[in-house]
Design a protein around this motif. Structure first.
Motif, PDB file in Angstrom:
ATOM      1  N   GLN A 260      44.825  27.194  43.062  1.00 16.93           N
ATOM      2  CA  GLN A 260      44.192  28.088  43.566  1.00 16.93           C
ATOM      3  C   GLN A 260      44.901  28.647  44.780  1.00 16.93           C
ATOM      4  OE1 GLN A 260      39.879  27.496  44.227  1.00 16.93           O
ATOM      5  NE2 GLN A 260      39.807  28.920  45.642  1.00 16.93           N
ATOM      6  N   GLU A 261      44.661  29.767  45.141  1.00 16.22           N
ATOM      7  CA  GLU A 261      45.518  30.446  46.192  1.00 16.22           C
ATOM      8  C   GLU A 261      44.676  30.287  47.464  1.00 16.22           C
ATOM      9  OE1 GLU A 261      48.205  31.247  47.439  1.00 16.22           O
ATOM     10  OE2 GLU A 261      48.900  30.659  45.748  1.00 16.22           O
ATOM     11  N   VAL A 262      45.299  29.417  48.345  1.00 15.18           N
ATOM     12  CA  VAL A 262      44.419  29.427  49.709  1.00 15.18           C
ATOM     13  C   VAL A 262      45.263  29.577  50.980  1.00 15.18           C
ATOM     14  CG1 VAL A 262      43.363  27.592  51.092  1.00 15.18           C
ATOM     15  CG2 VAL A 262      42.848  27.701  48.630  1.00 15.18           C
ATOM     16  N   PRO A 263      44.793  30.397  51.879  1.00 12.59           N
ATOM     17  CA  PRO A 263      45.671  30.488  53.151  1.00 12.59           C
ATOM     18  C   PRO A 263      45.928  29.178  53.625  1.00 12.59           C
ATOM     19  CG  PRO A 263      43.354  31.102  53.529  1.00 12.59           C
ATOM     20  CD  PRO A 263      43.596  30.968  52.148  1.00 12.59           C
ATOM     21  N   ARG A 264      47.367  29.328  54.515  1.00  9.88           N
ATOM     22  CA  ARG A 264      47.787  28.303  55.055  1.00  9.88           C
ATOM     23  C   ARG A 264      46.950  27.550  55.937  1.00  9.88           C
ATOM     24  NH1 ARG A 264      50.920  27.162  59.382  1.00  9.88           N
ATOM     25  NH2 ARG A 264      51.770  25.028  59.395  1.00  9.88           N
ATOM     26  N   THR A 265      46.081  28.408  56.672  1.00  6.41           N
ATOM     27  CA  THR A 265      45.082  27.546  57.469  1.00  6.41           C
ATOM     28  C   THR A 265      43.669  28.302  57.261  1.00  6.41           C
ATOM     29  OG1 THR A 265      46.859  27.818  59.632  1.00  6.41           O
ATOM     30  CG2 THR A 265      44.444  27.584  60.058  1.00  6.41           C
ATOM     31  N   THR A 266      42.768  27.349  56.969  1.00 10.50           N
ATOM     32  CA  THR A 266      41.522  27.768  56.896  1.00 10.50           C
ATOM     33  C   THR A 266      40.340  27.395  58.013  1.00 10.50           C
ATOM     34  OG1 THR A 266      41.092  25.724  55.342  1.00 10.50           O
ATOM     35  CG2 THR A 266      41.726  28.001  54.192  1.00 10.50           C
ATOM     36  N   ILE A 267      39.823  28.191  58.474  1.00 14.50           N
ATOM     37  CA  ILE A 267      38.753  28.037  59.440  1.00 14.50           C
ATOM     38  C   ILE A 267      37.331  27.470  59.131  1.00 14.50           C
ATOM     39  CG2 ILE A 267      37.854  29.102  61.589  1.00 14.50           C
ATOM     40  CD1 ILE A 267      40.952  28.783  61.611  1.00 14.50           C
ATOM     41  N   PHE A 268      36.823  26.328  59.683  1.00 16.46           N
ATOM     42  CA  PHE A 268      35.711  26.107  59.363  1.00 16.46           C
ATOM     43  C   PHE A 268      34.648  25.987  60.682  1.00 16.46           C
ATOM     44  CE2 PHE A 268      37.658  24.881  55.356  1.00 16.46           C
ATOM     45  CZ  PHE A 268      36.542  24.877  54.507  1.00 16.46           C
ATOM     46  N   PRO A 269      33.274  26.259  60.582  1.00 16.07           N
ATOM     47  CA  PRO A 269      32.639  26.422  61.538  1.00 16.07           C
ATOM     48  C   PRO A 269      32.172  25.210  62.325  1.00 16.07           C
ATOM     49  CG  PRO A 269      31.047  26.454  59.796  1.00 16.07           C
ATOM     50  CD  PRO A 269      32.446  26.529  59.373  1.00 16.07           C
ATOM     51  N   PRO A 270      32.240  25.158  63.805  1.00 16.32           N
ATOM     52  CA  PRO A 270      31.779  23.811  64.397  1.00 16.32           C
ATOM     53  C   PRO A 270      30.412  23.620  64.208  1.00 16.32           C
ATOM     54  CG  PRO A 270      32.350  25.506  66.232  1.00 16.32           C
ATOM     55  CD  PRO A 270      32.668  25.921  64.690  1.00 16.32           C
ATOM     56  N   VAL A 271      29.971  22.483  64.765  1.00 20.85           N
ATOM     57  CA  VAL A 271      28.545  21.806  64.670  1.00 20.85           C
ATOM     58  C   VAL A 271      28.039  22.578  65.873  1.00 20.85           C
ATOM     59  CG1 VAL A 271      26.728  20.439  64.775  1.00 20.85           C
ATOM     60  CG2 VAL A 271      28.681  19.950  63.070  1.00 20.85           C
ATOM     61  N   VAL A 272      26.840  23.268  65.876  1.00 21.33           N
ATOM     62  CA  VAL A 272      26.155  23.876  67.114  1.00 21.33           C
ATOM     63  C   VAL A 272      24.760  23.702  67.004  1.00 21.33           C
ATOM     64  CG1 VAL A 272      25.578  25.827  68.580  1.00 21.33           C
ATOM     65  CG2 VAL A 272      27.670  26.167  67.082  1.00 21.33           C
ATOM     66  N   VAL A 273      24.245  22.701  68.002  1.00 19.04           N
ATOM     67  CA  VAL A 273      22.600  22.594  67.983  1.00 19.04           C
ATOM     68  C   VAL A 273      22.165  23.210  69.241  1.00 19.04           C
ATOM     69  CG1 VAL A 273      20.955  20.706  68.254  1.00 19.04           C
ATOM     70  CG2 VAL A 273      23.123  20.182  67.139  1.00 19.04           C
ATOM     71  N   SER A 274      21.328  24.134  68.973  1.00 16.69           N
ATOM     72  CA  SER A 274      20.602  24.805  70.009  1.00 16.69           C
ATOM     73  C   SER A 274      19.151  24.362  70.216  1.00 16.69           C
ATOM     74  CB  SER A 274      20.360  26.502  69.628  1.00 16.69           C
ATOM     75  OG  SER A 274      19.721  26.365  68.406  1.00 16.69           O
ATOM     76  N   ASP A 275      18.360  24.704  71.352  1.00 17.66           N
ATOM     77  CA  ASP A 275      17.099  24.191  71.597  1.00 17.66           C
ATOM     78  C   ASP A 275      16.375  24.000  70.268  1.00 17.66           C
ATOM     79  OD1 ASP A 275      17.850  23.793  74.471  1.00 17.66           O
ATOM     80  OD2 ASP A 275      17.075  25.693  74.939  1.00 17.66           O
ATOM     81  N   GLU A 276      16.413  25.011  69.692  1.00 15.62           N
ATOM     82  CA  GLU A 276      15.231  25.436  68.500  1.00 15.62           C
ATOM     83  C   GLU A 276      15.379  24.063  67.542  1.00 15.62           C
ATOM     84  OE1 GLU A 276      17.438  28.300  68.966  1.00 15.62           O
ATOM     85  OE2 GLU A 276      16.436  28.070  70.815  1.00 15.62           O
TER      86      GLU A 276
END
Ligand SMILES: Nc1ncnc2c1ncn2[C@@H]1O[C@H](COP(=O)(O)OP(=O)(O)OP(=O)(O)O)[C@@H](O)[C@H]1O
Ligand SMILES: Nc1ncnc2c1ncn2[C@@H]1O[C@H](COP(=O)(O)OP(=O)(O)OP(=O)(O)O)[C@@H](O)[C@H]1O
Ligand SMILES: [Mg+2]
Ligand SMILES: [Mg+2]
Lengths: 330, 337, 323, 518
Positions: free
Chosen positions: A267-283
């Motif tokens: 499969q074609e995949v960009p050289r760099t793929t970005i994933f989200p960090p873990v964020v924990v808010s008050d709620e």
């Protein structure tokens, strides 16, 4: 690769096992990989942690030993962004699919799966700035000196601070995002500091808060690490309201696994793929506390589907908007 | 002439001098601070002091004696204390468990040194590898957090006097009394300055070795347990304590070549290091600059405080006649008795 | 008299030689054993490529151990070698590449600094252990000044070396290690300078009475340590393709272990180049072995520790038997 | 006790009988004789050397001529070693003049042509014999490819001086017995192409009888070749047997010079400030027949030369000697006792007096007092705590009893070897040990000190202690009740009281040597 038909063998090379993040990463990976093996996505997998204190040379030796096995997919959580390059080059030359995560490298043949440290810094810094109501004194607790993530994050932090001229920086230390180090650094200097309303940092909130408690100062708004311990501590009412917990996602290893499998399957995949960090808010905090062990770092539970979605977002260049995975449940 | 001065000056002077200079600089740099800077320094110093005292005993037991396992044992102590404390619900048991762990780790070193005859630096290196393996295993799926009461005590400072620091101060006094007034203390120092001679004088050197290494291990683990209770347990908690403990001990005036232990100096060295870190953070030096300065300061303090008799520098069992050879070092030996 | 007869027998095998070479030989045995085990798990090792693969990460360690060995032969210990090697890599990956002249000067300066450290140790009777410890902070700092972030680029000739394949399918790393060891062995065992080094470690009085200066000798020894440290740094740069002051802090203690495994002593006077080589390779191969065994990563450090103890215990047993 | 003011009394005594003036006049005439024929090789004029407070040399004046053996005697700390260091160019004098070979100030490696064999500690133990030779004689050995030449010269010289020595140039010095090391040290000093003056500082202290003879033969050969030799020793008999002239040093000055032929040990002894009785007294004074009634406190199973089983027995209150050539197993006997090997029988409390004071005797950092009490601490203190007062009084008692110079608070390393030895001996006898092992403890101790220590040993034995005493100096054995002569770890013979003489010991030691060759 040649025979996309048959299943790949996977090797994960981890530089060391010294801290909670790496352990959570390995745990998450082993769970996911076992499942993937059962589901018949991969033929076999092997996890190898180099001995020593996150030493590049140890990891090089370990990588070379792994290369002798000639795996199809090589996932690397490197000790240093540059030191492994010659070795990884050798791996590429052997036709192995190489994916580096939680770091970066300028080696062309290598795929990079990573969190956007910019996002991490933006999320945490903004939270703290909002927490202190857009004005007041802050300390910047900086990460691992010289590491590319820290540099990227520092840029974001400084530009955000520029945007908020009422927020005054009264101190700046390197705390390696480590709460014990932060505690010592702060205890050493706190007496010489004016009132502090917030600590902008990368997850050393626990130590920071404790330092202020010891010194009998008012507790500032801080950025915790989403570790079970820190979240509990935070949940017990330590840390001024508006605090946040952000950290790069230990689930990256899993993300990298599925990404690499896709690449292996052509499969074609960009050289760099970005994933989200873990964020924990008050709620969501208490929801997360339920899901994370004391010495674990909260991580997204990536599945092939989620990864495919994220990859698509990457390809369409709309990472920012991509939906976050659900908060895991135990 | 320096020599004559040094005759009078006790060996720990230099470390305290250095600490005071740094303190003054801190005040100068930041208009503020007052007594709290000192209070906080005394709040974190005790942990390093405890490790340092153990290291000091080991080092003064003779050339080549050094305990490089303190860092890992420190972390291990922290994890065990918190884990056990959490399970049993009693921090006392937690500390006890940590002490036991330190004892066990040190026993490995002792066996390796006395029975297998491995040079201490390598034996303790092996021990620290084993300790870190145990820590890693423990840390996997680790539960538990420090006992609030103990934690409260550790950061309790009535009238700006950290209670825990006082406790450790008293302990330090006990250690120096042990060295000055007890038979064991004397025998330990005897072995430290000339093992063969001490043995012929009827001192049981092996007993001394066992004693110092066990003490060092136990102190390291205990310090780790307390440090972890002060903030939070962590596999890397002790990493900085190896080099610092060695540096602190020697800056404090203890002879690397053995035979002279200076407990007071350990405090001086520890305060010096902690205040220095504070100062450097304060003036916002780059990490690079901090290290260069720290390095040069250590060398400078050494340069002033030195005067270790050349007798057996490095390690000397095979250097006869030294005292006669290097007369200039004689006066520096004299004040130590 | 029969004592004379006794000694006649010993003339063939010099008294005390056995005691000094035995440890190295035993370590050599251990090394071969580890190689064989690795080979059984992973036969691909037995090829020029295989050997090059597993040996190349060890080269720098071996040379650094030589430096430590020289240090210990004069009765000192170097707790700064790890960061020194790291600092050298940063210089090699930047200055030496961009402005060779400056680079060479910088490296020469580093060696000079070591010599001065030696002078300090001698003149002020400072314990080497703590002096080098202090210096290690300086090396780290300087390295960070040169390259705050790991990076830079090894000079092309170094890359050329990294991909060099010697004839007769000899693994290149082996060539480098043997060459460095032979050099160290020659200087410490065959030259007058070496004799002075070792007598400085064994009995400085003898050295003074022979009319040589302790300061000069110690400075020369430290300079040699510096030179070997630089060589280690250069080979390491080839291995990691760039500079990183934090690349090998672990060397500091590992090299000591290597020397001890090779039969060195803290009391000074002994220089056991070949033994040290065996020690370094043994320690270096442990990582490979542990990876190939792919045993639970938590236990790896423990296994390392036990293997070190085991080798030394084995030596003790053999010594007991030989007596 | 009478010995306390030995020296003062000796002086007055010698002045009364006018010994010294007589000798002096004699000496001067003799010196004139020499200077008549040619210019002396060594000329020292009013050499003064001070170390801080101590005046090591207070105006030494002497001449040494080529082709003579010049003896120097004197009590510990008289200034001999210092003078030798000055002559070899290691130390510079504060005032006065030194001229050797017409050179007045040493350059680099000391005075040209002057070589010195030191009392101790000038070999690097971790180096081989050959490397040690290279180290000290590199000026006369090629700088490249030196191993061969160095080894050859070492072997040749060793054979030349000590025929039958078993030392190979490739041996590591560390693995050689003390006696062999001393041989190497002496050969080392003689390997120089420009040798004109050879200084031997107490060379025979650890050599066996035969080696001593070999050494002195060689010294005579050197003299024949026209070299000058200066010989420092506490063994007056040896001095008189080899030297042409003898200088007596006292308190940093040469008090008199004698023609060896014209003086007796007594004269020298007096000139040094000695006291007649202190040496004579007690020799053979002990009851020779040891009454078998007394309980046995030491039993060491041994074999006779013929291989028959026998044992070394020591009874309560006996002084037992272990004699024979150095390194024939005497130390091994002591070790077996000290380590309480299962096969030996030995009383509860043991104390050991080592001979190698530099390495196994002194505790270099401490002062005399702490060095002296370390063994006794457990006895003095109670439940682990030291008792300062008891310690102080004990120290005072022994410092006074043995007249340890410098007093209780002097740094041990500041004392002369002789005085250091007193402290180490006191350490053992101050303890409550009922058996005391002496490992050749009196090497390089001057006659007075020795005399005092012999007295101590005897009186302590009378108090019911058992003494097992190894000495490399046969004459010392006279002070024993019984002596076992050891050879190759076996007992060559047992001697009683008056039988214990140099001659008997030597003959027993060498009787076998012939057997072995045959
Ligand atoms: N290195 C030194 N430092 C200080 N004082 C010294 C030193 N060497 C000698 N002295 C002083 O000089 C005096 C003479 O010393 P020296 O070594 O010449 O005695 P000696 O005649 O060799 O004694 P011995 O017969 O025991 O060898 C000593 O009493 C001592 O006080
Ligand atoms: N470092 C020193 N400081 C002070 N005095 C010293 C020192 N070294 C030697 N001396 C003096 O030198 C003198 C001789 O010392 P040396 O080492 O020659 O022992 P010695 O006098 O030869 O005794 P012995 O003949 O029994 O060996 C001693 O009297 C001692 O006082
Ligand atoms: Mg002398
Ligand atoms: Mg002497």
């Amino acid at each position: 690769p040649a025979m996309a038909a048959d299943k790949p063998t996977v090797a994960l090379s981890n530089a060391f096992l010294g801290n909670a993040w790496r352990r959570s990463m390995i745990t998450a990976f082993e769970e996911a990989a076992t499942k993937a093996e059962a589901d018949g996505l991969i033929a076999s997998f092997q996890v190898s942690n180099a001995p020593g204190e996150n030493s590049a040379t140890e990891q090089i030796a370990q990588l070379k030993a792994l290369l002798l096995d000639e795996p199809d997919i090589l996932l690397v959580n490197p000790a240093s962004p540059t030191a492994l390059n010659p070795t990884l080059q050798q791996a590429c030359n052997m036709g192995i699919v190489v994916a580096v995560f939680d770091s970066s490298t300028d080696l062309e043949c290598v795929h990079i799966v990573t969190n956007s440290f910019g996002d991490w810094a933006r999320l945490s810094t903004q939270a703290v700035i909002d927490g202190i109501g857009g004005k007041g004194n802050v300390i910047i607790a900086r990460g691992v000196q010289g590491s590319p993530p820290e540099i990227e994050m520092y840029e974001v932090q400084t530009e955000l601070l520029k945007a908020n001229p009422d927020v005054k920086v009264v101190g700046e230390f390197f705390t390696f995002c480590d709460s014990a180090k932060a505690q010592e650094a702060l205890l050493g200097t706190i007496a010489s500091l004016p009132e502090v309303d917030g600590v902008i940092g990368c997850g050393e909130g626990l130590g920071a808060v404790q330092a202020f408690q010891t010194a009998g100062r008012d507790i500032p708004v801080v950025a915790f690490a989403p570790s079970g311990r820190a979240l509990k501590f935070w949940g017990e009412g330590n840390g001024a309201p508006g605090s946040v917990a952000v950290m790069s996602d230990p689930g990256q290893g899993v993300a990298a696994l599925f990404t690499a499998i896709n690449i292996y399957n052509g499969q074609e995949v960009p050289r760099t793929t970005i994933f989200p960090p873990v964020v924990v808010s008050d709620e969501e905090r208490d929801q997360w506390i339920a899901a994370v062990g004391d010495d674990e770092i909260a991580s997204w539970q990536w599945t092939q589907e989620l990864v495919d979605a994220q990859l698509k977002a990457n390809i369409d260049g709309m990472v920012a908007e991509a939906a976050l995975p659900p908060v895991p449940v135990r | 002439m320096i020599k004559l001065e040094r005759r009078a000056i006790p060996p720990w002077t230099w470390s305290f001098l250095a600490a005071i200079i740094v303190l003054v600089l801190t005040y100068i740099v930041s208009g503020r601070g007052g007594s709290q800077t000192i209070t906080l320094a005394f709040t974190i110093a005790p942990y390093l002091v405890l490790v340092g005292l153990g290291q000091m005993l080991v080092m003064s037991a003779g050339p080549g004696n050094i305990d490089v396992s303190v860092a890992k044992v420190f972390s291990l102590g922290g994890l065990i204390a918190i884990a056990v404390g959490d399970v049993t619900g009693s921090w006392v048991l937690g500390l006890a468990a940590a002490v036991a762990a330190g004892f066990a780790m040190a026993s490995i070193s002792v066996i390796a040194i006395l029975l297998v005859r491995i040079p201490p630096i390598v034996a303790t290196l092996a021990t620290s590898l084993i300790a870190s393996a145990i820590s890693l295993t423990l840390a996997k799926g680790f539960q538990g957090s420090p006992d609030p009461m103990l934690k409260g005590f550790l950061s309790w400072a009535p009238f700006g006097i950290p209670a825990f620091a006082v406790v450790v101060l008293i302990f330090t006094v006990l250690v120096s009394l042990f060295l000055k007034r007890t038979i064991w203390g004397a025998q330990m120092l005897a072995v430290g300055q000339a093992r063969r001679a001490a043995e012929y004088a009827g001192v049981n050197a092996s007993k001394v070795m066992v004693f110092v290494y066990l003490t060092s291990g136990v102190l390291a683990a205990l310090a780790g347990a307390l440090r972890a209770s002060f903030s939070a347990p962590n596999v890397e908690l002790g990493n900085d304590y190896l080099l610092d403990s060695i540096a602190v001990v020697v800056i404090g005036g203890t002879l690397m070549t053995g035979g002279r232990a200076v407990p007071a100096g350990v405090w001086g060295g520890a305060l010096f290091f902690i205040l220095l870190d504070g100062l450097l953070n304060l003036i916002g030096w780059s990490y690079a600059g901090q290290n260069v300065l720290k390095g040069f300061l250590v060398l400078a303090v050494l340069f002033l405080a030195s005067g270790a008799p050349i007798l057996g520098r490095g390690a000397s069992s095979s250097k006869p006649d030294h005292t006669i050879a290097d007369d200039h070092t004689e006066p520096e030996i004299k004040p130590l008795s | 008299m029969n004592t004379a007869i006794l000694q006649q027998a010993q003339l063939t095998w010099p008294r005390g030689l056995g005691r000094r070479v035995l440890p190295g030989c035993l370590t050599l045995v251990a090394m071969v054993l580890i190689l064989i085990v690795c080979g059984m798990i992973q036969p691909r090792i037995w090829s020029q490529n295989g050997l090059t693969l597993i040996m190349s990460p060890i080269v720098a360690l071996a040379i650094a151990s030589m430096a430590q060995m020289v240090m210990m032969s004069i009765g000192d210990i170097d707790l700064g070698i790890g960061f020194f090697v790291g600092m050298v890599t940063t210089i090699v990956a930047t200055l030496l590449r961009d402005t060779p002249v400056l680079g060479v000067l910088a490296l020469a300066g580093a060696v000079l600094a070591y010599a001065l450290l030696g002078a300090l140790v001698q003149l002020r009777a400072v314990p080497s252990l703590i002096a080098t410890l202090g210096a290690s902070f300086v090396w780290l700092g300087l390295g960070l000044f040169v390259l705050p972030v790991p990076g830079g680029m090894a000079p092309d000739w170094l890359f050329a070396y990294a991909f060099w394949k010697p004839p007769l399918s000899i693994p290149a790393p082996l060539v480098t290690m043997v060459a460095a060891t032979a050099l160290t062995w020659f200087v410490t065992r065959r030259t007058g300078l070496g004799v002075r080094f070792r007598s400085l470690g064994s009995n400085p009085v003898a050295l003074t009475r022979s009319g040589s200066s302790l300061v000069v000798t110690r400075m020369l020894a430290y300079a040699m340590v510096g030179v070997l440290g630089v060589l280690a740094g250069i080979t390491l740069t080839a291995e990691i393709g760039g500079g990183d002051v934090n690349a090998v802090p672990g060397y500091t203690l590992t090299t000591v272990a290597a020397v001890i495994l090779g039969g060195g002593m803290f009391t000074g006077g002994r220089a056991v180049a070949w033994g040290t080589l065996a020690g370094a390779i043994t320690l270096g191969l442990l990582t490979v072995l542990l990876t190939l065994l792919s045993l639970s990563s938590n236990l790896q450090p423990a296994v390392q520790g036990f293997i070190v103890i085991a080798v030394l215990a084995g030596r003790l047993v053999v010594e007991r038997m030989s007596r | 006790m009478p010995r306390v003011r030995a020296r003062q009394r000796a002086r007055t005594l010698s002045l009364q009988n006018g010994a010294i003036p007589a000798v002096l006049t004699h000496a001067t005439t003799l010196r004139d004789l020499h200077t008549a024929d040619r210019e002396p090789l060594v000329q020292v004029r009013d050499a003064v050397k001070t170390y801080g407070p101590t005046k090591a040399l207070s105006g030494v004046t002497l001449d040494v001529h080529s082709g003579e053996v010049f003896g120097v005697v004197g009590h510990n700390g008289a200034g001999k070693s210092t003078l030798m260091r000055v002559l070899s160019g290691l130390d510079a004098i504060d005032s006065g003049s030194v001229q050797i070979n017409g050179v007045t100030r040493p350059f680099g490696n000391g005075f040209p042509g002057v070589r010195m064999a030191y009392q101790e500690g000038s070999l690097a133990l971790e180096l081989t014999v050959c490397e040690n030779i290279y180290l000290s004689s590199h000026s006369w050995i090629p700088d490249r490819r030196w191993h061969g030449p160095a080894a050859r010269r070492a072997a040749r010289r060793l054979d030349e001086i000590f025929p039958g020595h078993g030392i190979s140039p490739a041996d590591y010095v560390d693995d050689l017995p003390l006696a062999d090391r001393q041989m190497v040290e002496i050969s080392r000093a003689t390997i120089a192409d420009d040798l004109s003056l050879l200084i031997l500082d107490e060379p025979t202290e650890s050599l066996s009888g035969s080696a001593v003879d070999h050494l002195y033969d060689y010294v005579r050969r050197l003299r024949a070749k026209g070299h000058a030799i200066i010989l420092v020793s506490h063994r007056l008999r040896e001095i008189l047997s080899v030297c042409d002239r003898v200088a007596v040093m006292k308190d940093g000055a040469v008090v008199s010079t004698h023609a060896a032929g014209s003086v007796t040990e007594q004269d020298l002894f007096l000139a040094m400030g000695g006291e007649v009785v202190s040496d004579k007294e007690g020799v053979g004074a002990r009851p020779t027949a040891t009454d078998t009634a007394r309980p046995v406190s030491v039993k060491v199973p041994m074999a006779t030369v013929e291989g028959a089983a026998t044992q070394i027995v020591a009874r309560k209150g006996e002084v037992i000697g272990l004699a024979g050539i150095a390194g024939q197993g005497q130390q091994r006997v002591l070790d077996r006792l000290w380590c309480r090997n299962p096969d030996v029988e030995v009383s509860q409390a043991l104390a050991y007096v080592p001979g190698d004071r530099q390495r196994s005797g002194i505790l270099p950092i401490w002062d005399v007092a702490r060095n002296l009490t370390i063994t006794t601490l457990p006895k003095l203190g109670k439940n682990g705590i030291r008792d300062a007062d008891k310690e102080a009084s004990l120290v005072a008692e022994w410092v006074d009893r043995l007249k340890i110079s410098g007093g209780a608070n002097a740094a041990i390393t500041g004392l002369s070897g002789g005085n250091q030895q007193k402290v180490i001996v006191a350490r053992a006898f101050a303890s409550d040990a009922d058996t005391i092992l002496l490992d050749d403890p009196f090497r390089g101790v001057d006659v007075h000190t020795k005399a005092e220590l012999y007295q101590l040993i005897k009186s302590e034995a009378r108090k019911g202690r058992t003494i097992v005493w190894y000495s490399s100096e046969n004459s010392e054995m006279q002070h024993c009740d019984r002596a076992y002569v050891l050879r190759a770890d076996r007992i060559a013979g047992e001697l009683h009281g008056p039988q214990i003489t140099d001659e008997r010991i030597i003959s027993l030691s060498f009787a076998e040597a012939r057997e072995a060759r045959a």
